[in-house]
Scaffold this active site. Structure first.
Site, PDB file in Angstrom:
ATOM      1  N   SER A  48       0.699   8.138   5.106  1.00 36.12           N
ATOM      2  CA  SER A  48      -0.181   6.101   6.077  1.00 36.12           C
ATOM      3  C   SER A  48      -0.505   5.690   4.948  1.00 36.12           C
ATOM      4  O   SER A  48      -1.455   6.408   4.435  1.00 36.12           O
ATOM      5  CB  SER A  48      -0.479   6.278   7.575  1.00 36.12           C
ATOM      6  OG  SER A  48      -0.998   5.500   8.024  1.00 36.12           O
ATOM      7  N   SER A  49      -0.728   4.429   5.047  1.00 26.70           N
ATOM      8  CA  SER A  49      -1.657   3.416   4.315  1.00 26.70           C
ATOM      9  C   SER A  49      -2.942   3.379   4.882  1.00 26.70           C
ATOM     10  O   SER A  49      -3.951   3.569   4.429  1.00 26.70           O
ATOM     11  CB  SER A  49      -0.639   2.574   3.807  1.00 26.70           C
ATOM     12  OG  SER A  49       0.366   2.043   3.815  1.00 26.70           O
ATOM     13  N   ARG A  50      -2.817   4.111   6.094  1.00 25.18           N
ATOM     14  CA  ARG A  50      -4.088   3.880   6.862  1.00 25.18           C
ATOM     15  C   ARG A  50      -4.992   5.098   5.885  1.00 25.18           C
ATOM     16  O   ARG A  50      -6.415   5.208   6.709  1.00 25.18           O
ATOM     17  CB  ARG A  50      -4.188   3.484   8.183  1.00 25.18           C
ATOM     18  CG  ARG A  50      -3.616   1.840   8.378  1.00 25.18           C
ATOM     19  CD  ARG A  50      -3.673   2.086   9.669  1.00 25.18           C
ATOM     20  NE  ARG A  50      -3.240   0.152  10.209  1.00 25.18           N
ATOM     21  CZ  ARG A  50      -2.396  -0.326  10.447  1.00 25.18           C
ATOM     22  NH1 ARG A  50      -0.973   0.874  10.792  1.00 25.18           N
ATOM     23  NH2 ARG A  50      -2.278  -1.200  11.059  1.00 25.18           N
ATOM     24  N   GLY A 108      10.731   5.202   8.512  1.00 24.27           N
ATOM     25  CA  GLY A 108      10.810   6.538   8.552  1.00 24.27           C
ATOM     26  C   GLY A 108      10.238   6.402   9.697  1.00 24.27           C
ATOM     27  O   GLY A 108       9.795   6.279  10.878  1.00 24.27           O
ATOM     28  N   HIS A 168       6.989   5.659   1.784  1.00 25.77           N
ATOM     29  CA  HIS A 168       7.562   5.084   1.071  1.00 25.77           C
ATOM     30  C   HIS A 168       8.653   4.943  -0.028  1.00 25.77           C
ATOM     31  O   HIS A 168      10.026   4.601  -0.287  1.00 25.77           O
ATOM     32  CB  HIS A 168       6.989   3.568   0.913  1.00 25.77           C
ATOM     33  CG  HIS A 168       5.692   3.247   1.504  1.00 25.77           C
ATOM     34  ND1 HIS A 168       4.410   2.821   1.626  1.00 25.77           N
ATOM     35  CD2 HIS A 168       5.850   2.124   2.690  1.00 25.77           C
ATOM     36  CE1 HIS A 168       4.084   2.547   3.191  1.00 25.77           C
ATOM     37  NE2 HIS A 168       4.681   2.025   3.534  1.00 25.77           N
ATOM     38  N   ALA A 189       1.315  -0.527  -0.095  1.00 26.86           N
ATOM     39  CA  ALA A 189       0.047   0.279   0.209  1.00 26.86           C
ATOM     40  C   ALA A 189       0.987   1.257  -0.130  1.00 26.86           C
ATOM     41  O   ALA A 189       0.775   2.046   0.535  1.00 26.86           O
ATOM     42  CB  ALA A 189      -0.604   0.044   1.149  1.00 26.86           C
ATOM     43  N   ASP A 200       7.100   6.369  12.263  1.00 32.51           N
ATOM     44  CA  ASP A 200       6.929   4.950  13.675  1.00 32.51           C
ATOM     45  C   ASP A 200       7.613   5.198  14.030  1.00 32.51           C
ATOM     46  O   ASP A 200       9.344   4.256  14.934  1.00 32.51           O
ATOM     47  CB  ASP A 200       7.127   3.652  12.580  1.00 32.51           C
ATOM     48  CG  ASP A 200       5.684   3.801  11.570  1.00 32.51           C
ATOM     49  OD1 ASP A 200       4.118   4.026  11.882  1.00 32.51           O
ATOM     50  OD2 ASP A 200       5.949   3.281  10.568  1.00 32.51           O
TER      51      ASP A 200
END
Ligand code: PAF
Length: 280
Positions: free
Chosen positions: A185-187, A147, A37, A32, A150
């Protein structure tokens, strides 16, 4: 770009790369992919002649009621982005490849694993440390890229790398943000448009803390209260934690200094978001 699905093949690729004099970089991801990334991949490309990106949604780092099954999986689009960045290898193992049936060996970083996200998500950092240790053993990288978003994960993985004397360098890259400040964020793709607007409160709270710290206020309680007051403006956003901690130990500090980690986690609807700031 080569797709590798087994640990043995990844290890062969890495050893051959090093035998040819190439420095090996690894970017562990759960797919994702977004610009955050890609910044890690570009940092890896700038430093290493052989770059592997792992895409593995790691079941052991999700709790029973978390979003493992609905975590976004966008493999084809991810591979297209990685190919465009000149990545050499995508490592996409199956769950069975990463975890033998009956696997019962885990990596636990005591103490740190139960702080910040580890407190709200019991077992999360055990899953992260275990899978990252396995990825390190499989890819044998010279450098691995993570990253700063986190930040607690970084602290856990730094400690693991140090304690196990793993022969690699962890490279931590800055948080990548949308123009309005939302940390990528992927979320974020779970957020509805109104939630997307509410989510900006995380960055607003951190920005207020940075300004207050630069104005001379170093009392952690007062900085945390200020952040909580900013969150109160968005009553639909539920704070999980607001902490001022030492980035190495993740233990709370009373007095903030340059290098102190201000970390926040909050629920925006059903989506849990995290963000942070290293005071400078
Ligand atoms: O940060 C992530 O995406 C994951 O926690 C990681 C490091 C890839 C381990 O699954």
């Amino acid at each position: 770009m080569r797709l590798i699905e087994t640990i043995a093949e990844l290890r062969d690729w890495s050893r051959l790369s090093r035998a040819w004099g190439r420095c090996v970089g690894l970017v562990p991801t759960m797919g994702a992919l977004h610009a955050g990334h890609i910044a890690l991949v570009q940092a890896a490309r700038a430093r290493c002649q052989a770059v592997a990106v792992s895409i593995f949604v790691n079941p052991t780092q999700f709790g029973p009621n978390e979003d493992f099954s609905r975590y976004p999986r966008t493999f084809a689009a991810d591979c297209a982005m990685l190919e465009a960045e000149g990545v050499d290898v995508v490592f996409a193992p199956s769950v069975e490849e990463m975890y033998n049936p009956g696997a019962s060996t885990f990596v636990e970083v005591d103490g740190l694993s139960s702080r910040l996200d580890g407190l709200s998500r019991p077992g999360h950092f055990r899953g992260v440390a275990t899978v990252v240790a396995k990825l390190f053993l499989a890819a044998e990288p010279d450098h691995a890229f993570f990253g700063q978003k986190d930040a607690a994960q970084v602290a856990v993985l730094r400690r693991m790398t140090r304690d196990l004397a793993l022969p690699l360098e962890l490279v931590v890259c800055p948080i990548v943000r949308e123009p309005d400040g939302l940390a990528l964020s992927s979320r974020n793709r779970y957020l509805s448009p109104p939630e997307r607007a509410q989510a900006l409160v995380l960055h607003r709270a951190l920005t207020a803390v940075a300004i207050e710290f630069h104005a001379g206020n170093t009392r952690a309680d007062s900085l945390k209260s200020l952040a909580a007051a900013i969150f109160a403006v968005e009553p639909d956003v539920k704070i999980d934690y607001i902490e001022a901690v030492d980035w190495e130990t993740l233990l709370p500090v009373q007095t903030a200094i340059p290098g102190t980690l201000i970390a926040v986690a909050a629920w925006v609807g059903t989506t849990r978001l995290i963000d942070n700031l290293i005071l400078s």
